[in-house]
Scaffold this motif. Structure first.
Motif, PDB file in Angstrom:
ATOM      1  N   ARG A  86      44.043  40.022  37.487  1.00 61.13           N
ATOM      2  CA  ARG A  86      42.942  40.177  36.526  1.00 61.13           C
ATOM      3  C   ARG A  86      43.308  41.273  35.536  1.00 61.13           C
ATOM      4  NH1 ARG A  86      38.620  39.681  41.042  1.00 61.13           N
ATOM      5  NH2 ARG A  86      39.871  41.443  41.729  1.00 61.13           N
ATOM      6  N   GLN A 137      46.397  45.512  34.760  1.00 61.46           N
ATOM      7  CA  GLN A 137      46.275  44.322  35.589  1.00 61.46           C
ATOM      8  C   GLN A 137      46.114  44.749  37.041  1.00 61.46           C
ATOM      9  OE1 GLN A 137      48.900  41.081  34.375  1.00 61.46           O
ATOM     10  NE2 GLN A 137      49.542  40.894  36.513  1.00 61.46           N
ATOM     11  N   ASP A 182      36.631  40.904  32.070  1.00 62.23           N
ATOM     12  CA  ASP A 182      35.774  39.840  32.590  1.00 62.23           C
ATOM     13  C   ASP A 182      35.353  40.279  33.995  1.00 62.23           C
ATOM     14  OD1 ASP A 182      34.586  37.567  33.495  1.00 62.23           O
ATOM     15  OD2 ASP A 182      36.312  36.255  33.184  1.00 62.23           O
ATOM     16  N   LEU A 183      34.582  41.321  34.053  1.00 60.36           N
ATOM     17  CA  LEU A 183      34.191  41.918  35.326  1.00 60.36           C
ATOM     18  C   LEU A 183      32.698  42.152  35.306  1.00 60.36           C
ATOM     19  CD1 LEU A 183      36.893  44.721  35.597  1.00 60.36           C
ATOM     20  CD2 LEU A 183      36.776  42.639  36.977  1.00 60.36           C
TER      21      LEU A 183
END
Lengths: 183, 264
Positions: free
Chosen positions: B203, B198, B245-246
């Motif tokens: 994120r 994280q 999710d990048l």
């Protein structure tokens, strides 16, 4: 007996070349451009410019069977004028090391050899690179290479001899063999 | 190049001979000439080797996937509007990151072949499992992991034992991600492990690891499913997937970091 059916019309060679025919040549153009420019990003710009120019001038290509060579000569001219432009702006930082990239796509046993070869090749002049690529990689005849480069056949031959000798010395060391007058 | 038989053999004749451009009737003469001059023959052997290397080194470029700008249709909008690539610092960074992926994983070509079959199954099935596990657990608020980072040694020892392979939890602080912890999972192939990281903004990314004993190593491969992207590869008997999710460039830099940490 009915008369034999006429064979289907052969593709008319004076039809303007279409996108698909150009697209089919793009992987080959890009390979040539990358090897010539020494990196893929400049190659992509070159090929993109080349496609645009080819589409804009497609009506000037008389014989569609010569599309490959025609595209190569457009690319060559773009490259040469781009070089002049770049020379005025000074050197750019290379975006990537093509030698490492290509070495990594080779089998492990060949990596060092490929890397050394590409590095040596990149130290050749543009003229020498172009003539080696056109004859050695693209399989063009001396005459076809001369057309792409816009020089006489004799010039292709003497450049080729010098380029090979230069590359040999870059790879193997030693002194350059004075290549005797070629004609 | 001399075309008359009987003319002295020149340098140009030798090149033309090598390039298949010398008239047939002069071949014997050139070959005789070379046979009588071992040093000259050696030099032309080197030229021949150059040509083979030229093809070996640059030939595979033809199989590289094309960027969108080079794929048809080309005539979108007659004005020829297109985003011109300029060498902005950001772009160079992006290119560098992509290159690092290549450097770490081995670009393209022959060494991608190994994914189909093998002990770990197909790459597509593997990355689908990794992405599914990612989706299930990253949203978990209370129990994102079974064993937390405060017991990292225990976590790593336990997962290594269950996967039958020594495992490590790579440090990703350089990319701004800290280990949250991990869990043991099972998929169609047996045990699998998930490590979660994280960043300061909350994120999360996950690493998904499964044994792949006996399967050949591969380079990095990329998969995308909705907003979730993954880089995956096989290395040293384990299949790895880095999922998040990048954007692709950021994720590739993380994947490179993971690979680097495991191979340092």
């Amino acid at each position: 007996m009915p008369p034999p059916k006429p064979p289907p019309d052969p593709p008319r060679s004076n039809d303007p070349v279409d996108e698909r025919a150009i697209a089919a040549q793009v992987p080959r153009l890009r390979r040539y451009a990358a090897a010539l420019a020494g990196n893929l990003s400049d190659a992509d710009d070159l090929v993109q410019d080349c496609i645009e120019k080819a589409l804009a001038n497609r009506h000037t290509l008389r014989d569609v069977s010569r599309l490959g060579g025609w595209l190569l000569s457009i690319l060559h001219n773009l490259h040469v004028s781009g070089l002049r432009w770049r020379r005025r702006r000074g050197p750019e930082v290379p975006v990537e090391d093509l030698a490492d990239d290509l070495a990594l796509s080779a089998a492990p046993a060949d990596r060092a050899e490929v890397r050394d070869f590409v590095r040596a090749f990149n130290r050749l002049s543009e003229e020498h690179r172009a003539v080696l690529l056109l004859t050695g990689l693209e399989g063009l005849s001396y005459r076809e290479a001369a057309e792409v480069l816009g020089v006489p056949v004799g010039t292709v031959m003497s450049r080729l001899a010098r380029a090979r000798e230069r590359l040999r010395v870059l790879m193997d060391g030693g002194t350059e063999q004075a290549v005797r007058r070629v004609k | 190049m001399n075309t008359e038989p009987g003319a002295p053999v020149t340098e140009a004749d030798l090149h033309a001979w090598m390039d298949g451009e010398l008239p047939e009737e002069r071949h014997a003469e050139v070959e005789r000439h070379l046979a009588g001059d071992p040093e000259l023959a050696r030099r032309f052997e080197r030229y021949r080797a150059q040509r083979a290397l030229l093809n070996g080194a640059f030939g595979p470029l033809i199989d590289r996937p094309l960027p969108a700008a080079l794929a048809p249709p080309y005539s979108r909008g007659r004005e020829g509007v297109r985003p011109r690539r300029r060498l902005s610092p950001l772009r160079m960074l992006a290119a560098a990151a992509v290159l690092l992926v290549f450097l770490a994983g081995g670009a393209g070509g022959w060494w991608l072949r190994g994914w189909t079959g093998g002990a770990a199954g197909g790459g597509a099935a593997f990355v689908a499992d990794a992405v599914a596990a990612h989706r299930v657990f990253v949203v978990e608020v209370r129990h994102p992991v079974e064993v937390g980072a405060d017991q990292e040694e225990h976590l790593v020892g336990w997962l290594s034992k269950r996967l039958g392979k020594p495992l490590r939890a790579p440090r990703l602080a350089g990319q701004g991600y800290d280990l949250v912890g991990g869990r043991l999972l099972s998929d169609a192939q047996g045990p699998a492990a998930q490590l979660m990281y994280q960043d300061a903004a909350g994120r999360r990314i996950t690493l998904y690891i499964r044994p792949a004993t006996g399967a050949p190593d591969t380079s990095f491969r990329f998969a995308q499913n909705g907003n979730v992207q993954a880089f995956y590869w096989r290395d040293n008997g384990l299949a790895w997937a880095v999922t998040g999710d990048l954007d692709r460039v950021t994720l590739s830099a993380i994947a490179e970091e993971v690979y680097g940490a495991l191979n340092s």
